[in-house]
Design an enzyme around this catalytic site. Sequence first.
Site, PDB file in Angstrom:
ATOM      1  N   SER A  14       0.854  -1.182   0.000  1.00 13.97           N
ATOM      2  CA  SER A  14       0.000   0.000   0.000  1.00 13.97           C
ATOM      3  C   SER A  14       0.891   1.234   0.000  1.00 13.97           C
ATOM      4  CB  SER A  14      -0.891   0.012   1.238  1.00 13.97           C
ATOM      5  OG  SER A  14      -1.482   1.287   1.405  1.00 13.97           O
ATOM      6  N   HIS A  39      -1.240  -1.445  -4.297  1.00 18.63           N
ATOM      7  CA  HIS A  39      -2.525  -1.178  -3.665  1.00 18.63           C
ATOM      8  C   HIS A  39      -2.649   0.322  -3.459  1.00 18.63           C
ATOM      9  CE1 HIS A  39      -5.969  -2.330  -1.073  1.00 18.63           C
ATOM     10  NE2 HIS A  39      -5.595  -1.321  -0.288  1.00 18.63           N
ATOM     11  N   ASP A  41      -4.920   3.439  -2.236  1.00 19.60           N
ATOM     12  CA  ASP A  41      -6.041   3.776  -1.367  1.00 19.60           C
ATOM     13  C   ASP A  41      -6.641   5.118  -1.760  1.00 19.60           C
ATOM     14  OD1 ASP A  41      -6.088   1.590   0.662  1.00 19.60           O
ATOM     15  OD2 ASP A  41      -4.041   2.281   1.020  1.00 19.60           O
ATOM     16  N   GLY A 152      -3.506   4.941   7.678  1.00 20.08           N
ATOM     17  CA  GLY A 152      -2.445   3.953   7.694  1.00 20.08           C
ATOM     18  C   GLY A 152      -1.832   3.848   9.078  1.00 20.08           C
ATOM     19  N   ASP A 179      -6.104  -6.380   4.495  1.00 21.18           N
ATOM     20  CA  ASP A 179      -5.506  -5.050   4.431  1.00 21.18           C
ATOM     21  C   ASP A 179      -5.628  -4.366   5.788  1.00 21.18           C
ATOM     22  OD1 ASP A 179      -4.640  -2.483   3.805  1.00 21.18           O
ATOM     23  OD2 ASP A 179      -6.454  -1.947   2.707  1.00 21.18           O
TER      24      ASP A 179
END
Length: 227
Positions: A14, A39, A41, A152, A179
């Site tokens: 991510s 990934h 976001d 995060g 995730d």
Amino acid sequence: MPSSSSLKVQIGPSILNSDLSLLADQCVNLVKAGADYLHLDVMDGHFVPNLTFGAPVVKCLRKHVDKNVLFDMHMMVSEPERWIQDMCNAGADQYVFHYEASADPANCIRLVKETGMKVGIAVKPNTEVALVDEFVDMVDLVLVMTVEPGFGGQKFMQDMMPKVSYLRNKFPALEIEVDGGVSPDNVAMCYSAGANQIVCGSAITQNPDPASVISKLKEEANRTFTF
């Protein structure tokens, strides 16, 4: 869905906590470090209380990252149907929207498929995972969140593993993604429960040697992913 014997483990860093001023370079470097996919976001400040980036940034990144590297869009947005075509035009490959965000998940799935993108459906920690059972045959992937979406660096929620086990036992061939807070210290729990698509953010991007972290994640799969 593919047969269960064709399942393979893939690691998707991510980029949420990456340096946004160097995002293209960091994406390229993550691929060189062994990432199987990226990934991305996307947050709208409505579905989650944070903002990240939209289709223009994705389009810029697509110019710099090998076209064979899958862009996995995690759409933490209200009305996910609104952004499907924009993300497709920007170069996204997989569109993962939240069950909780769509008034008509089946229609959202259909709209994504019409663009040619892969489609996934995600569930937040407080959502009963069985609610997505009816959509499994329509999607390419189910994402089980192991933190509350929106930020995060959160702590991994081990109590989400029964959701993964439920999906793996009921749908042996399903691509299952996890995730949130995943690291080499806890990824064995994800593999043992049946997850094969591993999103890992800060543990990779905040490490001076991301290749070593990705390597550890893959080595653990050889020991504990048995599906």
